[in-house]
Enzyme design. Sequence first.
Site, PDB file in Angstrom:
ATOM      1  N   ASP A  66      30.950 -25.139  44.433  1.00 23.71           N
ATOM      2  CA  ASP A  66      31.938 -25.273  43.362  1.00 23.71           C
ATOM      3  C   ASP A  66      31.556 -26.530  42.581  1.00 23.71           C
ATOM      4  O   ASP A  66      31.611 -27.635  43.129  1.00 23.71           O
ATOM      5  CB  ASP A  66      33.329 -25.402  44.003  1.00 23.71           C
ATOM      6  CG  ASP A  66      34.429 -25.672  42.995  1.00 23.71           C
ATOM      7  OD1 ASP A  66      34.129 -26.068  41.851  1.00 23.71           O
ATOM      8  OD2 ASP A  66      35.609 -25.503  43.359  1.00 23.71           O
ATOM      9  N   VAL A  67      31.180 -26.371  41.311  1.00 24.28           N
ATOM     10  CA  VAL A  67      30.639 -27.524  40.576  1.00 24.28           C
ATOM     11  C   VAL A  67      31.677 -28.609  40.309  1.00 24.28           C
ATOM     12  O   VAL A  67      31.319 -29.722  39.927  1.00 24.28           O
ATOM     13  CB  VAL A  67      29.993 -27.109  39.226  1.00 24.28           C
ATOM     14  CG1 VAL A  67      28.775 -26.228  39.447  1.00 24.28           C
ATOM     15  CG2 VAL A  67      31.007 -26.449  38.296  1.00 24.28           C
ATOM     16  N   ASN A  93      25.858 -24.592  33.202  1.00 28.29           N
ATOM     17  CA  ASN A  93      26.424 -23.397  32.558  1.00 28.29           C
ATOM     18  C   ASN A  93      27.810 -23.001  33.042  1.00 28.29           C
ATOM     19  O   ASN A  93      28.584 -22.413  32.288  1.00 28.29           O
ATOM     20  CB  ASN A  93      25.451 -22.222  32.773  1.00 28.29           C
ATOM     21  CG  ASN A  93      26.086 -20.900  32.441  1.00 28.29           C
ATOM     22  OD1 ASN A  93      26.187 -20.524  31.271  1.00 28.29           O
ATOM     23  ND2 ASN A  93      26.552 -20.162  33.458  1.00 28.29           N
ATOM     24  N   TYR A 164      40.376 -25.052  27.063  1.00 30.52           N
ATOM     25  CA  TYR A 164      38.962 -24.654  26.910  1.00 30.52           C
ATOM     26  C   TYR A 164      38.308 -25.417  25.754  1.00 30.52           C
ATOM     27  O   TYR A 164      37.218 -25.989  25.896  1.00 30.52           O
ATOM     28  CB  TYR A 164      38.884 -23.148  26.675  1.00 30.52           C
ATOM     29  CG  TYR A 164      37.474 -22.595  26.589  1.00 30.52           C
ATOM     30  CD1 TYR A 164      36.759 -22.283  27.749  1.00 30.52           C
ATOM     31  CD2 TYR A 164      36.854 -22.373  25.359  1.00 30.52           C
ATOM     32  CE1 TYR A 164      35.474 -21.778  27.673  1.00 30.52           C
ATOM     33  CE2 TYR A 164      35.572 -21.864  25.279  1.00 30.52           C
ATOM     34  CZ  TYR A 164      34.880 -21.555  26.441  1.00 30.52           C
ATOM     35  OH  TYR A 164      33.598 -21.047  26.366  1.00 30.52           O
ATOM     36  N   LYS A 168      35.150 -28.154  25.842  1.00 31.71           N
ATOM     37  CA  LYS A 168      33.870 -28.011  25.130  1.00 31.71           C
ATOM     38  C   LYS A 168      33.684 -29.150  24.118  1.00 31.71           C
ATOM     39  O   LYS A 168      32.562 -29.604  23.895  1.00 31.71           O
ATOM     40  CB  LYS A 168      33.787 -26.642  24.452  1.00 31.71           C
ATOM     41  CG  LYS A 168      33.795 -25.460  25.437  1.00 31.71           C
ATOM     42  CD  LYS A 168      32.640 -25.513  26.440  1.00 31.71           C
ATOM     43  CE  LYS A 168      32.593 -24.274  27.316  1.00 31.71           C
ATOM     44  NZ  LYS A 168      31.485 -24.283  28.285  1.00 31.71           N
TER      45      LYS A 168
HETATM   46  P1  NAD Z   1      30.961 -15.529  33.096  1.00 36.31           P
HETATM   47  O1  NAD Z   1      32.378 -15.500  33.516  1.00 36.31           O
HETATM   48  O2  NAD Z   1      30.136 -14.305  33.237  1.00 36.31           O
HETATM   49  O3  NAD Z   1      30.167 -16.706  33.814  1.00 36.31           O
HETATM   50  C1  NAD Z   1      30.746 -17.918  34.221  1.00 36.31           C
HETATM   51  C2  NAD Z   1      30.131 -18.279  35.541  1.00 36.31           C
HETATM   52  O4  NAD Z   1      30.633 -19.538  35.976  1.00 36.31           O
HETATM   53  C3  NAD Z   1      30.484 -17.250  36.626  1.00 36.31           C
HETATM   54  O5  NAD Z   1      29.291 -16.884  37.298  1.00 36.31           O
HETATM   55  C4  NAD Z   1      31.416 -18.018  37.536  1.00 36.31           C
HETATM   56  O6  NAD Z   1      31.340 -17.605  38.884  1.00 36.31           O
HETATM   57  C5  NAD Z   1      30.902 -19.429  37.350  1.00 36.31           C
HETATM   58  N1  NAD Z   1      31.871 -20.416  37.798  1.00 36.31           N
HETATM   59  C6  NAD Z   1      33.196 -20.489  37.513  1.00 36.31           C
HETATM   60  N2  NAD Z   1      33.757 -21.514  38.154  1.00 36.31           N
HETATM   61  C7  NAD Z   1      32.765 -22.119  38.860  1.00 36.31           C
HETATM   62  C8  NAD Z   1      32.702 -23.242  39.729  1.00 36.31           C
HETATM   63  N3  NAD Z   1      33.802 -23.955  39.999  1.00 36.31           N
HETATM   64  N4  NAD Z   1      31.513 -23.573  40.271  1.00 36.31           N
HETATM   65  C9  NAD Z   1      30.402 -22.862  40.008  1.00 36.31           C
HETATM   66  N5  NAD Z   1      30.387 -21.793  39.205  1.00 36.31           N
HETATM   67  C10 NAD Z   1      31.560 -21.419  38.631  1.00 36.31           C
HETATM   68  O7  NAD Z   1      30.983 -16.021  31.577  1.00 36.31           O
HETATM   69  P2  NAD Z   1      29.808 -16.437  30.579  1.00 36.31           P
HETATM   70  O8  NAD Z   1      30.208 -15.932  29.255  1.00 36.31           O
HETATM   71  O9  NAD Z   1      28.485 -16.075  31.127  1.00 36.31           O
HETATM   72  O10 NAD Z   1      29.991 -18.020  30.549  1.00 36.31           O
HETATM   73  C11 NAD Z   1      28.951 -18.932  30.843  1.00 36.31           C
HETATM   74  C12 NAD Z   1      29.113 -20.193  30.015  1.00 36.31           C
HETATM   75  O11 NAD Z   1      28.966 -19.874  28.629  1.00 36.31           O
HETATM   76  C13 NAD Z   1      30.495 -20.854  30.149  1.00 36.31           C
HETATM   77  O12 NAD Z   1      30.336 -22.269  30.176  1.00 36.31           O
HETATM   78  C14 NAD Z   1      31.197 -20.427  28.885  1.00 36.31           C
HETATM   79  O13 NAD Z   1      32.187 -21.339  28.483  1.00 36.31           O
HETATM   80  C15 NAD Z   1      30.019 -20.393  27.898  1.00 36.31           C
HETATM   81  N6  NAD Z   1      30.269 -19.590  26.693  1.00 36.31           N
HETATM   82  C16 NAD Z   1      30.328 -18.234  26.742  1.00 36.31           C
HETATM   83  C17 NAD Z   1      30.538 -17.523  25.576  1.00 36.31           C
HETATM   84  C18 NAD Z   1      30.578 -16.020  25.532  1.00 36.31           C
HETATM   85  O14 NAD Z   1      30.806 -15.462  24.449  1.00 36.31           O
HETATM   86  N7  NAD Z   1      30.364 -15.313  26.598  1.00 36.31           N
HETATM   87  C19 NAD Z   1      30.691 -18.188  24.362  1.00 36.31           C
HETATM   88  C20 NAD Z   1      30.645 -19.575  24.358  1.00 36.31           C
HETATM   89  C21 NAD Z   1      30.414 -20.275  25.531  1.00 36.31           C
END
Ligand code: NAD
Length: 266
Positions: A66-67, A93, A164, A168
């Site tokens: 857990d990060v 990420n 959120y 960011k």
């Molecule tokens: P996702 O939900 O598929 O991935 C998020 C990942 O973070 C998951 O694998 C989850 O298990 C992991 N995670 C959550 N809490 C955690 C913890 N405490 N310790 C370790 N891992 C943890 O969503 P995504 O879209 O792939 O998001 C990845 C990143 O991209 C995030 O930081 C998100 O804010 C960012 N993001 C995504 C989008 C989008 O459109 N999908 C847009 C902007 C930013």
Amino acid sequence: MDNKKLAGQTALVTGASSGIGKACAIALGEAGANVVVNYAGNGAGAYEAVEAIQKAGSKAIAVKADVSQKDQVDAMFEEAILTFGTLDILVNNAGLQKDAPFTEMTLEQWNYVLGVNLTGQFLCAQAAVKEFLRRGMNGHRSLGKIICMSSVHELIPWAGHVNYAASKGGVMLMMRSLAQELGPMKIRVNSIAPGAIKTPINRMAWETPEAEQRLLRLIPYKRVGDVADIGNAAVWLASDESDYIHGTTLFVDGGMTLYPGFEDNG
Ligand code: NAD
């Protein structure tokens, strides 16, 4: 083109069991890096990523942590360094949303999102930098690379998602401050700010044709992003090809930050 541009380097990607993190982990592996695939709960997703990386000819391990918890982050870095000798690339990420109208947002929702999205990036960046400094220069142009996964919401305010957007916005100035502080040590720090990328985090925004049409109104390039769009950007930002890119946010958003409300005269 040199498609193994990260050969001989080790990358750690947090939250790499799904979505963008999984795609980044696989893309870095395909580019020749050893990869530490971090996951919090979804072991199956992490092992799929490990398998895909091994199929591409690189080494990979999955590590649960857990990060937002320092002891778990420290144990993860220890395991990574024991396995691969050192670390060259961190992709910060892991991230999540806990949405609520402002007056209904609980302190738990606020703390949870800030804890993972911002404190998690702080803890992992600190552990990575300590390892870069311990190891010293090792034949690459920089001592190490940190890529923070931000969002267009480091810039665009987001009603109903105050925790959120604040996380960011925090990532943006954490990244830029780290870049200023660590540049003289030849540690390169940048962010990627995805727009709308099809992943589980935003399924409701794209899973029906009506929802996708609504979303496309916000995207001048008229395409919802794929995880590969971010994986490709991460490989380039981690490589020596981008060696003079430092302290920058690379928006990968099909133009979402171009004020698309003004497309038709505003
Ligand atoms: P996702 O939900 O598929 O991935 C998020 C990942 O973070 C998951 O694998 C989850 O298990 C992991 N995670 C959550 N809490 C955690 C913890 N405490 N310790 C370790 N891992 C943890 O969503 P995504 O879209 O792939 O998001 C990845 C990143 O991209 C995030 O930081 C998100 O804010 C960012 N993001 C995504 C989008 C989008 O459109 N999908 C847009 C902007 C930013």
